[in-house]
Design a protein around this motif. Structure first.
Motif, PDB file in Angstrom:
ATOM      1  N   LEU A 196       0.792  -1.250   0.075  1.00  0.00           N
ATOM      2  CA  LEU A 196      -0.116  -0.055   0.024  1.00  0.00           C
ATOM      3  C   LEU A 196       0.876   1.229  -0.103  1.00  0.00           C
ATOM      4  N   LEU A 197       1.946   1.092   0.502  1.00  0.00           N
ATOM      5  CA  LEU A 197       2.844   2.446   0.658  1.00  0.00           C
ATOM      6  C   LEU A 197       3.805   2.611  -0.120  1.00  0.00           C
ATOM      7  N   PRO A 198       4.238   3.934  -0.349  1.00  0.00           N
ATOM      8  CA  PRO A 198       5.665   4.180  -1.374  1.00  0.00           C
ATOM      9  C   PRO A 198       6.734   3.577  -0.712  1.00  0.00           C
ATOM     10  N   ASP A 199       7.610   3.302  -1.651  1.00  0.00           N
ATOM     11  CA  ASP A 199       8.948   2.851  -1.074  1.00  0.00           C
ATOM     12  C   ASP A 199       9.694   3.670  -0.266  1.00  0.00           C
ATOM     13  N   ALA A 200       9.245   5.052  -0.261  1.00  0.00           N
ATOM     14  CA  ALA A 200      10.016   5.730   0.588  1.00  0.00           C
ATOM     15  C   ALA A 200       9.902   5.510   2.045  1.00  0.00           C
ATOM     16  N   VAL A 201       8.721   4.747   2.386  1.00  0.00           N
ATOM     17  CA  VAL A 201       8.453   4.294   3.709  1.00  0.00           C
ATOM     18  C   VAL A 201       9.165   3.232   4.270  1.00  0.00           C
ATOM     19  N   ARG A 202      10.316   2.502   3.226  1.00  0.00           N
ATOM     20  CA  ARG A 202      11.043   1.491   3.795  1.00  0.00           C
ATOM     21  C   ARG A 202      12.079   2.173   4.462  1.00  0.00           C
ATOM     22  N   ALA A 203      12.377   3.443   4.603  1.00  0.00           N
ATOM     23  CA  ALA A 203      13.256   4.128   5.659  1.00  0.00           C
ATOM     24  C   ALA A 203      12.969   3.655   6.992  1.00  0.00           C
ATOM     25  N   ALA A 204      11.637   3.439   7.388  1.00  0.00           N
ATOM     26  CA  ALA A 204      11.200   3.145   8.463  1.00  0.00           C
ATOM     27  C   ALA A 204      11.111   1.835   9.014  1.00  0.00           C
ATOM     28  N   GLU A 205      11.576   0.927   8.151  1.00  0.00           N
ATOM     29  CA  GLU A 205      11.746  -0.493   8.414  1.00  0.00           C
ATOM     30  C   GLU A 205      13.239  -0.865   8.905  1.00  0.00           C
ATOM     31  N   PRO A 206      13.375  -1.672  10.125  1.00  0.00           N
ATOM     32  CA  PRO A 206      14.562  -2.104  10.516  1.00  0.00           C
ATOM     33  C   PRO A 206      15.679  -2.385   9.488  1.00  0.00           C
ATOM     34  N   THR A 207      15.399  -3.029   8.503  1.00  0.00           N
ATOM     35  CA  THR A 207      16.348  -3.281   7.557  1.00  0.00           C
ATOM     36  C   THR A 207      16.617  -2.210   6.400  1.00  0.00           C
ATOM     37  N   GLY A 208      15.429  -1.632   6.420  1.00  0.00           N
ATOM     38  CA  GLY A 208      15.577  -0.639   5.254  1.00  0.00           C
ATOM     39  C   GLY A 208      14.907  -1.060   4.081  1.00  0.00           C
ATOM     40  N   SER A 209      14.413  -2.318   3.908  1.00  0.00           N
ATOM     41  CA  SER A 209      13.528  -2.955   2.892  1.00  0.00           C
ATOM     42  C   SER A 209      12.570  -3.748   3.425  1.00  0.00           C
ATOM     43  N   TRP A 210      11.393  -4.082   2.183  1.00  0.00           N
ATOM     44  CA  TRP A 210      10.288  -4.571   2.778  1.00  0.00           C
ATOM     45  C   TRP A 210      10.463  -6.057   3.104  1.00  0.00           C
ATOM     46  N   GLU A 211      11.472  -6.835   2.548  1.00  0.00           N
ATOM     47  CA  GLU A 211      11.848  -8.371   2.944  1.00  0.00           C
ATOM     48  C   GLU A 211      10.769  -9.202   2.411  1.00  0.00           C
ATOM     49  N   LEU A 212      10.044  -9.012   1.239  1.00  0.00           N
ATOM     50  CA  LEU A 212       9.059  -9.864   0.767  1.00  0.00           C
ATOM     51  C   LEU A 212       9.177 -11.346   0.715  1.00  0.00           C
ATOM     52  N   PRO A 213      10.534 -11.795   0.210  1.00  0.00           N
ATOM     53  CA  PRO A 213      11.040 -13.250   0.450  1.00  0.00           C
ATOM     54  C   PRO A 213      10.607 -13.733   1.767  1.00  0.00           C
ATOM     55  N   THR A 214      11.181 -13.167   2.787  1.00  0.00           N
ATOM     56  CA  THR A 214      10.978 -13.492   4.070  1.00  0.00           C
ATOM     57  C   THR A 214       9.608 -13.556   4.645  1.00  0.00           C
ATOM     58  N   ILE A 215       8.878 -12.561   4.162  1.00  0.00           N
ATOM     59  CA  ILE A 215       7.603 -12.489   4.691  1.00  0.00           C
ATOM     60  C   ILE A 215       6.862 -13.910   4.030  1.00  0.00           C
ATOM     61  N   ALA A 216       7.156 -14.214   2.718  1.00  0.00           N
ATOM     62  CA  ALA A 216       6.511 -15.504   2.197  1.00  0.00           C
ATOM     63  C   ALA A 216       6.896 -16.744   2.861  1.00  0.00           C
ATOM     64  N   MET A 217       8.176 -16.804   3.493  1.00  0.00           N
ATOM     65  CA  MET A 217       8.697 -17.783   3.942  1.00  0.00           C
ATOM     66  C   MET A 217       7.870 -17.986   5.507  1.00  0.00           C
ATOM     67  N   VAL A 218       8.130 -16.941   6.172  1.00  0.00           N
ATOM     68  CA  VAL A 218       7.778 -17.003   7.588  1.00  0.00           C
ATOM     69  C   VAL A 218       6.219 -17.315   7.549  1.00  0.00           C
ATOM     70  N   LEU A 219       5.473 -16.515   6.797  1.00  0.00           N
ATOM     71  CA  LEU A 219       3.659 -16.771   6.801  1.00  0.00           C
ATOM     72  C   LEU A 219       3.629 -18.397   6.189  1.00  0.00           C
ATOM     73  N   SER A 220       4.398 -18.768   5.257  1.00  0.00           N
ATOM     74  CA  SER A 220       4.373 -20.223   4.948  1.00  0.00           C
ATOM     75  C   SER A 220       4.566 -21.098   6.074  1.00  0.00           C
ATOM     76  N   ALA A 221       5.543 -20.938   6.775  1.00  0.00           N
ATOM     77  CA  ALA A 221       5.844 -21.836   7.960  1.00  0.00           C
ATOM     78  C   ALA A 221       4.752 -21.979   8.854  1.00  0.00           C
ATOM     79  N   TRP A 222       4.217 -20.489   9.229  1.00  0.00           N
ATOM     80  CA  TRP A 222       3.297 -20.708  10.260  1.00  0.00           C
ATOM     81  C   TRP A 222       1.994 -21.363   9.708  1.00  0.00           C
ATOM     82  N   ALA A 223       1.730 -21.382   8.311  1.00  0.00           N
ATOM     83  CA  ALA A 223       0.682 -22.077   7.723  1.00  0.00           C
ATOM     84  C   ALA A 223       0.774 -23.609   7.771  1.00  0.00           C
TER      85      ALA A 223
END
Length: 315
Positions: free
Chosen positions: A251-278
């Motif tokens: 939903l948000l512009p890429d500029a908001v990535r600056a507020a993330e701890p790693t400075g990125s959205w980490e989409l592959p990590t999101i997919a892996m963690v949610l898949s593991a929980w599933a």
């Protein structure tokens, strides 16, 4: 070749054909039964969704959540640190993820426990394929609730408080897979919790406090990087943190990535963690639901109703 040899060969060939036909039919029977369960589940789920949409009391609960999110986002005008994006947009994105989380991990267990107390699980045990069809129907209802709430929140947010929407096809695609995978991550957990909790009152008390804690510690309301490092590490274990981060990425512009701890959205990590929980949720929910179905009996149901009646009279 003698007549007896010819007869034996014909008999052997016929027996082999009959055996093959029986094996094929035996294999086809479970597949056909499975399709019937899915079809019955979708039909039941469609009926329940229609009833839900015609129930003002049920719908008002979802609208209240949407209204709370809009009021909260409308009163946060300061920019996200390091960006020019209003904090309200980040909060609205995080609240969208929380509402999906709430449907799977709060609403679903309450529904399962309530209907079990009313004897639905016991009645379904006597119906061939009743339990699988019931679970398919509940999944359909929860998905409809989740996406209906999400659409209402994002649509009203865009119209009333300048809320965020995906800016391109990639953003819409990210929103689709993050929300779908997020529901897959939390709904089996909700089903597992609903299978073990004794009654609806304890279900709400048991789930609500941890869920509210995760709301405040998973970056759903505030920038995740502003939280203490210890809190970040604990929150990163649970799916809500990754659901909220994925929705922000959509939903948000890429500029908001600056507020993330790693400075990125980490989409592959999101997919892996949610898949593991599933996967974990499915492995946990299936045996617990089977155990709950096996343990359900008329005497247990009568005893629960008797205790509920006594406690109600005492109150």
């Amino acid at each position: 070749m003698t007549t007896s040899q010819t007869t034996n060969r014909t008999t052997t060939r016929t027996a082999a054909q009959d055996t093959a036909r029986s094996v094929t039919q035996a294999g086809a029977r479970p597949r056909t039964a499975g399709l019937r369960h899915w079809r019955a589940g979708f039909q039941r789920g469609a009926i329940e969704v229609r009833h839900l949409m015609r129930n003002p009391k049920e719908m008002s609960g979802f609208l209240v959540n949407v209204a709370v999110a809009l009021v909260l986002a409308g009163n946060l005008s300061k920019p996200v640190p390091g960006t020019h994006i209003p904090m309200g947009q980040l909060t609205l994105a995080g609240f969208a993820a929380y509402l999906l989380f709430q449907v799977g991990l709060i609403n679903l267990p309450q529904v399962l426990v309530t209907e079990r107390e009313e004897g639905a699980l016991l009645r379904l045990r006597a119906t061939p394929g009743g339990i699988p069809a019931y679970l398919v129907a509940k999944a359909l209802v929860m998905v409809a609730m989740a996406y209906g709430t999400l659409i209402a929140l994002l649509g009203a947010g865009a119209l009333l408080v300048d809320g965020p929407l995906p800016q391109n096809a990639e953003g819409w695609l990210t929103l689709l897979w993050v929300t779908a995978l997020g529901l897959l991550a939390v709904m089996p957990l909700g089903a597992a919790i609903g299978a073990v909790l004794p009654n609806p009152r304890e279900a709400l008390a048991f789930i609500m406090l941890p869920a509210m804690g995760l709301l405040f510690t998973s970056g759903a309301l505030f920038p995740f990087s502003s939280l203490p490092v210890v809190v970040q590490k604990i929150a990163a274990v649970f799916p809500l943190k990754w659901m909220a981060q994925g929705v922000r990425a959509a939903l948000l512009p890429d500029a908001v990535r600056a507020a993330e701890p790693t400075g990125s959205w980490e989409l592959p990590t999101i997919a892996m963690v949610l898949s593991a929980w599933a996967v974990f949720g499915f492995l946990l929910a299936i045996p617990l639901l089977r155990r709950a179905a096996r343990r359900e009996s008329g005497s247990r149901l009568t005893e629960r109703h008797r205790k509920a009646g006594l406690s109600g009279a005492a109150a």
